[in-house]
Scaffold this active site. Structure first.
Site, mmCIF file in Angstrom:
data_model
loop_
_atom_site.group_PDB
_atom_site.id
_atom_site.type_symbol
_atom_site.label_atom_id
_atom_site.label_comp_id
_atom_site.label_asym_id
_atom_site.label_seq_id
_atom_site.Cartn_x
_atom_site.Cartn_y
_atom_site.Cartn_z
ATOM 1 N N ARG A 39 0.843 -1.203 0.000
ATOM 2 C CA ARG A 39 0.000 0.000 0.000
ATOM 3 C C ARG A 39 0.881 1.257 0.000
ATOM 4 N NH1 ARG A 39 -2.785 -4.043 2.894
ATOM 5 N NH2 ARG A 39 -4.772 -4.465 1.857
ATOM 6 N N ASP A 50 0.232 -6.827 -3.158
ATOM 7 C CA ASP A 50 -1.181 -6.614 -2.866
ATOM 8 C C ASP A 50 -1.815 -5.932 -4.080
ATOM 9 O OD1 ASP A 50 -3.755 -5.978 -1.458
ATOM 10 O OD2 ASP A 50 -2.607 -6.576 0.297
ATOM 11 N N HIS A 71 -6.343 -10.072 -3.158
ATOM 12 C CA HIS A 71 -5.292 -9.059 -3.035
ATOM 13 C C HIS A 71 -4.288 -9.184 -4.186
ATOM 14 C CE1 HIS A 71 -6.564 -7.462 0.851
ATOM 15 N NE2 HIS A 71 -6.841 -8.713 1.199
ATOM 16 N N ASP A 91 -6.661 -14.442 2.562
ATOM 17 C CA ASP A 91 -7.666 -13.638 3.255
ATOM 18 C C ASP A 91 -8.483 -12.798 2.273
ATOM 19 O OD1 ASP A 91 -6.284 -10.512 3.599
ATOM 20 O OD2 ASP A 91 -5.050 -12.191 2.946
ATOM 21 N N GLU A 92 -9.637 -12.391 2.716
ATOM 22 C CA GLU A 92 -10.482 -11.390 2.053
ATOM 23 C C GLU A 92 -10.617 -11.631 0.547
ATOM 24 O OE1 GLU A 92 -9.879 -7.619 5.057
ATOM 25 O OE2 GLU A 92 -8.437 -7.841 3.438
ATOM 26 N N GLU A 101 -2.187 1.406 4.484
ATOM 27 C CA GLU A 101 -3.078 2.231 3.676
ATOM 28 C C GLU A 101 -2.889 3.718 3.963
ATOM 29 O OE1 GLU A 101 -4.018 -0.504 5.243
ATOM 30 O OE2 GLU A 101 -5.539 -1.638 4.129
#
Length: 783
Positions: free
Chosen positions: A185, A214, A284, A346-347, A495
């Site tokens: 990020r 990412d 990601h 993840d996610e 972020e």
């Protein structure tokens, strides 16, 4: 990896203290706890200071080594010597002749009476300081403790060190004591990463999980796929990114070289820190798909993402993608000798998989019930490749939370800390080794206070106390299951961390709480004891040039009208500790300044300055200032207001002004609405507001955005009495503001003087926040 969690954030308003006439009250400030004779962080397993006797170490004192001539031990001693010289101002020397006197001796031998390869013992007496260990790793941790013994509370650079006699027997509670650093990020240069490694090693942390790919950028060079380092490493410079890219027209392009990675790994190894790379799969991955669209499901080329949140661009789980992943893992294993490789998991937003006929056909051909099982199958292929090459896969707990089994060999990083760590317990019962990293208490990118000058970050607050009290063993865990909790880890998701200064602010001193939970035995968990030892550690951070946050000790205030017309000031800080000193003449508070003990009554026109001090006189929190006048209770910083929904707000950084620091705002993403729940502005006739329109960068948050229509169809800030649908007191038109151009200042006459039955205010911006998120800076009422 940093979703918002519904919890009530503590509303603290930062301040400077005051002085003059005390007001009788029950509130009195808690001062510092007594300083222990040895201020060691993390607390050793067993420490026994003697009742009397000190050993003096001055300039020119000797260091000897016995038991081994291992070159690695020479490196440990060299690093120790340089640290003592640079921080403590004492030039120690190695003794070479047999029998030469030495102030500090490192005795390393396989049969040493210590616990484990990381354990060590220290004996301080007339003979000097002797560090005993089985390995050079143990000797390194012993050297860190000796350095702390040489830097007790109140130490003076260059002066003789007086080390109390005593003994220490020490070893870690957990094998994995980690920080996760997100370099996708926002990028940290190699020199700064080495500075972070050096500092974390001095708190006895031993793992750096390096999140290097990412959606927002692929930072790992892979020669077989050069576009990853060009197209995949560059994104449009949106918002604050332009401040570090060189301008809005210059893309944010960052990638590490193989040489830099090799050097970071080497540097870390010298400090007994293992660098664990993280290549996040299958989600990601938007940056990888931007470089090679065939990696995705749609065949289209997305941009490298400029938003934060969860992207829907997943890798296609087919054979061609798996060959790509194998190639990437080959390069990862070449650059990183770590036993562990994190593969994420993840996610993974599966909307593109669900919409793909090809992916659905693959799922059915594999006889899988759903897309979560397909992800588990994909991750099993990646894990098996790593295991076949002698590595251990690591990944997140999301699929455990979804009820799907992870690859048996995988170490699980458990970040879902809600419901008493039920997901971690499920992973333990599946037979996995587990690393505890609950986002609620150990995500260090999260805010650490509600102060007006707190840096940008997501909610909820993760205070120093919360980090120290992190739950590391889920309720219901058996003794056998608990053996598989191998460690603890904090996250630094980047972020909102544009700079290394922000990374330091987020990390220190909360890292000290992490270190103590990871190293010290569970029975040593003692908040007051930790708080007593912390000031010495903060002083060490500053001596190392670390920009540690002072949020935990920063003075806060509450202001109200006293009955005699003066202003009543109550002062506190987050940890209710330290000595708060203040001035009212504009001078910087010092150790001779007045001490705050109880609420004060001050006349209008007073300028208050206050700072928090340790018992030894070192500053724990820098001075904050405020000027009091009759309208002070009629002013509020946006950070002191609640969100209208009750959700904890994010702190978002505004555009950098020509002079001074960038403003930071408290904003609920997608809902530009604030409540002043205890407003008392009776009789006010005018209002002024500062605000800024921020770029929308919040991806999946868009679906929950609240769009408000204005009374004339144009964007404005509206102020309503008592509730958001209450009588409108003022409308402040916002014009045609452009995101990222800085603050606007607005003034308006109220529709009528504020009546006495107004006890709360609702303030909101009309329009669609997805076209630019309005943030409220300050609001001030006047007559």
């Amino acid at each position: 990896m940093s979703p918002r969690v519904s919890t009530t954030c503590r509303r603290l308003v930062l301040a400077c203290l005051a002085v003059a006439i005390a007001v009788p009250a029950t509130h009195a400030f808690a001062t510092a706890v007594p300083t222990p004779s040895w201020s060691l962080v993390p607390a050793p397993a067993v420490a026994k200071p003697a009742n009397a006797g000190v050993f003096d170490i001055g300039d020119g004192a000797g260091i000897s080594v016995r038991g081994t001539d291992d070159a690695a031990l020479a490196t440990v001693v060299d690093n120790f010597t340089r640290r003592v010289a640079s921080v403590r101002g004492l030039a120690m020397r190695k003794t070479t002749s047999a029998g030469a006197p030495a102030a500090v001796t490192f005795d390393v031998r396989p049969d040493a009476n210590v616990t484990g390869d990381e354990g060590y013992a220290i004996d301080v007496g007339q003979h000097g300081i002797v560090v005993t260990a089985r390995t050079t790793r143990g000797a390194f941790y012993g050297s860190v403790t000796v350095w702390q013994l040489l830097t007790p509370p109140g130490w003076t650079r260059g002066a003789v060190a007086h080390v109390p006699y005593g003994t220490i027997q020490d070893h870690p509670r957990f094998a994995w004591r980690a920080l996760l650093l997100d370099s996708s990020r926002h990028y940290q240069d190699a020199a700064d990463i080495k500075r972070l490694i050096d500092a974390m090693s001095l708190d006895k942390l031993n793992v750096l999980v390096w999140h290097i790919t990412d959606d927002q950028g692929w930072r790992l060079p892979v020669p077989k796929y050069p576009e990853l380092s060009t197209a995949g490493a560059c994104r449009e410079a949106v918002g604050n990114d332009s401040e570090v890219s060189g301008g809005r027209s210059k893309p944010y392009c960052k990638v590490y070289t193989a040489a830099e990675i090799t050097d970071i790994v080497r540097y870390a190894a010298e400090r007994y820190v293992e660098v664990v790379p993280e290549i996040d799969l299958p989600g990601h991955s938007q940056a990888a798909i931007a470089a090679y669209p065939w990696l995705g499901v749609t065949g289209k080329r997305p941009p490298v993402w400029t938003d934060w949140g969860v992207s829907p661009w997943l890798l296609n789980p087919n054979a061609k993608t798996l060959r790509f992943v194998d190639d990437v893992m080959d390069e990862v294993m070449r650059l990183f000798p770590s036993r562990y490789v994190s593969i994420g998991g993840d996610e993974a937003d599966k909307q593109q998989w669900n919409a793909s006929a090809e992916v659905n056909a693959q799922m059915k051909a594999l006889k899988l019930a759903n897309m979560d099982e397909l992800q588990a199958w994909f991750m099993q292929q990646v894990a098996a490749y790593l295991v076949a090459h002698g590595r251990t896969p690591v990944g997140w707990d999301d699929e455990v939370a979804a009820g799907v089994a992870l690859p048996r060999e995988q170490v699980v990083m458990s970040w879902h800390g809600d419901h008493d760590e039920r997901v971690a317990l499920a992973a333990l019962r599946q037979g996995h080794d587990v690393v505890m990293t609950p986002q609620e208490t150990l995500y260090f990118d999260h805010l650490q206070s509600g102060h007006p000058d707190e840096w940008a970050g997501p909610p909820p607050e993760v205070t120093l106390r919360q980090a120290y009290d992190s739950q590391l063993v889920p309720p219901g865990t058996s003794a056998e299951e608990a053996k598989h909790i191998i460690g603890v880890q904090a996250g630094l998701w980047a972020e909102q961390m544009l700079t290394f200064a922000h990374t330091q602010h987020a990390t220190f001193p909360r890292i000290a709480a992490l270190a103590e939970r990871g190293w010290s035995p569970s029975e040593a968990h003692d908040w007051n004891g930790f708080l007593a030892r912390l000031p010495a550690e903060v002083a060490r951070y500053r001596a190392l040039g670390i920009g540690a946050a002072d949020s935990a000790f920063a003075p806060t205030f509450e202001i109200s009208h006293a009955t005699d017309g003066r202003l009543r000031v109550v002062i506190d800080n987050q940890v209710h500790a330290g000595v708060i000193r203040y001035t009212i003449d504009g001078a910087e508070p010092a150790t001779a300044s007045a001490t705050y003990a109880q609420p004060l009554a001050l006349p209008a026109g007073t300028t208050l300055r206050a700072a928090t001090f340790a018992p030894d006189g070192n500053v724990l929190a820098a001075a904050r200032s405020i000027r009091l006048d009759d309208e002070t209770p009629w002013r509020r910083d946006g950070t002191a207001l609640d969100s209208c929904s009750g959700e904890p707000p994010s702190r978002l950084q505004g555009a950098r002004p020509t002079h001074g620091p960038s403003p930071v705002y408290a904003v609920e993403i997608g809902n530009a609405c604030w409540m002043w729940r205890t407003a008392n502005v009776t009789g006010a006739t005018h209002v002024s507001v500062t605000a800024e329109k921020l770029p929308w960068r919040y991806g999946d948050e868009a679906r929950g955005a609240v769009v408000r229509g204005g009374h004339d169809g144009k964007d404005a800030i509206e102020i309503h009495a008592n509730a958001c649908d209450g009588p409108r007191l003022a409308t402040l038109p916002l014009g045609h503001a452009t995101p990222s151009v800085g603050q606007v200042h607005l003034e308006a006459k109220l529709s009528a003087p504020v009546p006495g039955d107004v006890h709360a205010l609702c303030v909101f911006a009309t329009g669609d926040p997805r076209q630019g998120q309005w943030a409220l800076g300050k609001m001030s009422f006047s007559k």
